[in-house]
Design a protein around this motif. Structure first.
Motif, PDB file in Angstrom:
ATOM      1  N   LYS A 129       2.621   5.847  -7.112  1.00  0.00           N
ATOM      2  CA  LYS A 129       3.113   4.587  -6.555  1.00  0.00           C
ATOM      3  C   LYS A 129       2.409   4.302  -5.229  1.00  0.00           C
ATOM      4  O   LYS A 129       2.144   5.218  -4.447  1.00  0.00           O
ATOM      5  CB  LYS A 129       4.622   4.646  -6.349  1.00  0.00           C
ATOM      6  N   VAL A 130       2.123   3.043  -5.005  1.00  0.00           N
ATOM      7  CA  VAL A 130       1.450   2.645  -3.771  1.00  0.00           C
ATOM      8  C   VAL A 130       2.184   1.468  -3.163  1.00  0.00           C
ATOM      9  O   VAL A 130       2.729   0.615  -3.866  1.00  0.00           O
ATOM     10  CB  VAL A 130      -0.030   2.275  -4.020  1.00  0.00           C
ATOM     11  N   GLU A 131       2.216   1.440  -1.847  1.00  0.00           N
ATOM     12  CA  GLU A 131       2.798   0.327  -1.102  1.00  0.00           C
ATOM     13  C   GLU A 131       1.672  -0.647  -0.764  1.00  0.00           C
ATOM     14  O   GLU A 131       0.773  -0.308  -0.001  1.00  0.00           O
ATOM     15  CB  GLU A 131       3.468   0.833   0.174  1.00  0.00           C
ATOM     16  N   PRO A 132       1.700  -1.838  -1.353  1.00  0.00           N
ATOM     17  CA  PRO A 132       0.607  -2.781  -1.089  1.00  0.00           C
ATOM     18  C   PRO A 132       0.523  -3.146   0.388  1.00  0.00           C
ATOM     19  O   PRO A 132       1.529  -3.397   1.041  1.00  0.00           O
ATOM     20  CB  PRO A 132       0.984  -4.000  -1.935  1.00  0.00           C
ATOM     21  N   ASN A 133      -0.674  -3.147   0.901  1.00  0.00           N
ATOM     22  CA  ASN A 133      -0.926  -3.634   2.248  1.00  0.00           C
ATOM     23  C   ASN A 133      -2.336  -4.180   2.289  1.00  0.00           C
ATOM     24  O   ASN A 133      -3.184  -3.818   1.485  1.00  0.00           O
ATOM     25  CB  ASN A 133      -0.741  -2.518   3.287  1.00  0.00           C
ATOM     26  N   ALA A 134      -2.553  -5.068   3.210  1.00  0.00           N
ATOM     27  CA  ALA A 134      -3.867  -5.677   3.393  1.00  0.00           C
ATOM     28  C   ALA A 134      -4.389  -6.266   2.084  1.00  0.00           C
ATOM     29  O   ALA A 134      -3.727  -7.089   1.458  1.00  0.00           O
ATOM     30  CB  ALA A 134      -4.839  -4.648   3.967  1.00  0.00           C
ATOM     31  N   ALA A 135      -5.599  -5.845   1.655  1.00  0.00           N
ATOM     32  CA  ALA A 135      -6.231  -6.428   0.469  1.00  0.00           C
ATOM     33  C   ALA A 135      -5.430  -6.167  -0.791  1.00  0.00           C
ATOM     34  O   ALA A 135      -5.374  -7.015  -1.690  1.00  0.00           O
ATOM     35  CB  ALA A 135      -7.649  -5.872   0.319  1.00  0.00           C
ATOM     36  N   LEU A 136      -4.791  -5.017  -0.889  1.00  0.00           N
ATOM     37  CA  LEU A 136      -4.011  -4.694  -2.085  1.00  0.00           C
ATOM     38  C   LEU A 136      -2.832  -5.643  -2.258  1.00  0.00           C
ATOM     39  O   LEU A 136      -2.500  -6.061  -3.369  1.00  0.00           O
ATOM     40  CB  LEU A 136      -3.524  -3.245  -2.004  1.00  0.00           C
ATOM     41  N   SER A 137      -2.193  -6.006  -1.165  1.00  0.00           N
ATOM     42  CA  SER A 137      -1.077  -6.941  -1.228  1.00  0.00           C
ATOM     43  C   SER A 137      -1.535  -8.310  -1.705  1.00  0.00           C
ATOM     44  O   SER A 137      -0.836  -8.988  -2.455  1.00  0.00           O
ATOM     45  CB  SER A 137      -0.413  -7.054   0.147  1.00  0.00           C
ATOM     46  N   GLY A 138      -2.738  -8.699  -1.299  1.00  0.00           N
ATOM     47  CA  GLY A 138      -3.271  -9.981  -1.745  1.00  0.00           C
ATOM     48  C   GLY A 138      -3.575 -10.015  -3.224  1.00  0.00           C
ATOM     49  O   GLY A 138      -3.563 -11.080  -3.844  1.00  0.00           O
ATOM     50  N   PHE A 139      -3.830  -8.854  -3.803  1.00  0.00           N
ATOM     51  CA  PHE A 139      -4.130  -8.795  -5.238  1.00  0.00           C
ATOM     52  C   PHE A 139      -2.863  -8.721  -6.074  1.00  0.00           C
ATOM     53  O   PHE A 139      -2.765  -9.336  -7.137  1.00  0.00           O
ATOM     54  CB  PHE A 139      -5.032  -7.582  -5.521  1.00  0.00           C
ATOM     55  N   THR A 140      -1.884  -7.958  -5.614  1.00  0.00           N
ATOM     56  CA  THR A 140      -0.667  -7.744  -6.402  1.00  0.00           C
ATOM     57  C   THR A 140       0.444  -8.722  -6.070  1.00  0.00           C
ATOM     58  O   THR A 140       1.418  -8.823  -6.817  1.00  0.00           O
ATOM     59  CB  THR A 140      -0.143  -6.318  -6.189  1.00  0.00           C
TER      60      THR A 140
END
Length: 382
Positions: free
Chosen positions: A278-289
């Motif tokens: 499990k990963v906590e979206p932040n930065a670029a990942l949050s923009g994708f998910t």
């Protein structure tokens, strides 16, 4: 004297042969260095114009799926002499295309990096003192209505170095015609491999890669493209890679509600999981998910014989969301305050043994000397 004149005279025949062999070997090495490694263009086919060549040195893909919508972010590293090329990707429904954020790849690589642990050993090894002195081991729009033309351009836009056309096709030769009209020629067999997608009424994203700077060629890492389309299954198109002539390598970052796995190997080696968690979206990942916790599964797969690829990857949730992370062990000699533990143990043992021996010797020296008992002579017999 090192020898007479006759001893130093070169023998032309054998030496020329050896020189020729050396030149041929160096030439072979140079040619080998010009051959770029082949990686899977599983999501499509890269086609240069008739006078040019383009090599996909690396393709990395991030796939996101929430049960209704799928996203694919792709970044190509290319080389060659082509000023432009075309690339085709089949999709199960109408797709939107935009430029992606390249920072996402760096963020994911950081997440899946293996954990480094130290593993100690007691006795010295070959790289340790007293041996060698070392210190360890180191969403979609409606489909076109009936009666539409064989090739339909439903959208076209310029995105950086990409000229993107979204197409529909009702026969396997439709894309060939579109590419030929735009100055490109399909590889032999590609129309045949497109037939299953036509039968399933898939659509296509056709991309012309053309640098904006005049006179430039396609070389280096291109800006990533992000595709989004409706899908009730998580699918990664791979069928077109069966046309490759060299072994292929596929790497996927899969972001979904659960840990995912391919339903089969589709003609390649068994897929290898390199990360799951499990990963906590932040930065670029949050923009994708779109934010919120998600599960990341990283997969690697080899295709020694691409012609054996028999379909597309369909991924499904595993029974359990079991986390996994690679561990890299660094072996180190066990030390105490910088001193090898084995040396302390052996040295301490020897010191104790020597102390015991010395104490015994000292004790013997200090103990009084007891004279031997007197010998009693029996009286004489009368």
């Amino acid at each position: 004297m090192r020898g007479n004149i006759q001893d130093r005279t070169p023998v032309r025949g054998p030496r020329r042969q050896r020189l020729l062999l050396v030149v041929l070997a160096l030439l072979a090495l140079q040619l080998g260095s010009l051959v770029s490694p082949a990686y899977a263009c599983g999501c499509g086919a890269m086609v240069p114009d008739k006078q040019s060549h383009v090599y996909v040195n690396r393709e990395t893909s991030v796939v996101g799926w929430d049960g209704r919508t799928e996203q694919i972010l792709m970044r190509f590293t290319v080389d060659g002499d082509a000023p432009k090329a075309a690339w085709i990707m089949p999709v199960p429904s109408r797709a939107t295309v935009e430029l992606g954020d390249s920072a996402l790849f760096d963020e994911l690589e950081t997440i899946i990096a293996p954990e480094h642990r130290t593993r100690h050993y007691f006795w010295p090894r070959g790289d340790d003192w007293p041996f060698l002195g070392g210190s360890g081991d180191s969403a979609g729009e409606p489909a076109p209505a009936a009666g539409a033309p064989a090739v339909g351009v439903v959208g076209r836009e310029r995105l950086g170095d990409f000229d993107v056309a979204r197409l529909t096709a009702t026969d396997p030769g439709a894309l060939r015609g579109w590419l030929e009209q735009n100055g490109f020629e399909l590889p032999d067999g590609l129309a045949r491999e497109l037939k299953p997608y036509v039968e399933q009424k898939w659509e296509y994203v056709a991309v012309r890669l053309a640098p904006e700077t005049a006179g430039s060629v396609l070389r280096g890492t291109l800006d990533p493209l992000r595709l989004r389309f409706a899908s009730d299954r998580l699918i990664y198109p791979m069928r077109l890679s069966r046309l490759a002539r060299t072994a292929q390598s596929l790497g996927l970052f899969v972001l979904a509600p659960h840990r995912m796995e391919p339903r089969g190997s589709i003609g390649g080696n068994a897929p290898e999981v390199t990360y799951a968690g499990k990963v906590e979206p932040n930065a670029a990942l949050s923009g994708f998910t779109g934010g919120g916790e998600t599960f990341l599964t990283a997969l690697d797969q080899e295709f020694p014989e691409p012609k054996r690829i028999d379909g597309d990857h369909e991924l499904r949730a595993t029974d359990k969301d079991t986390p996994f992370r690679r561990v890299v062990y660094e072996n180190q000699l066990l030390t105490v305050a910088g001193v090898p533990a084995w040396l302390l143990t052996v040295g301490g043992g020897l010191a104790v043994l020597v102390a015991v021996v010395l104490l015994r010797v000292r004790a013997r020296r200090r103990s009084p000397v007891v004279p031997p008992p007197a010998i009693q002579v029996p009286p004489p017999i009368a």
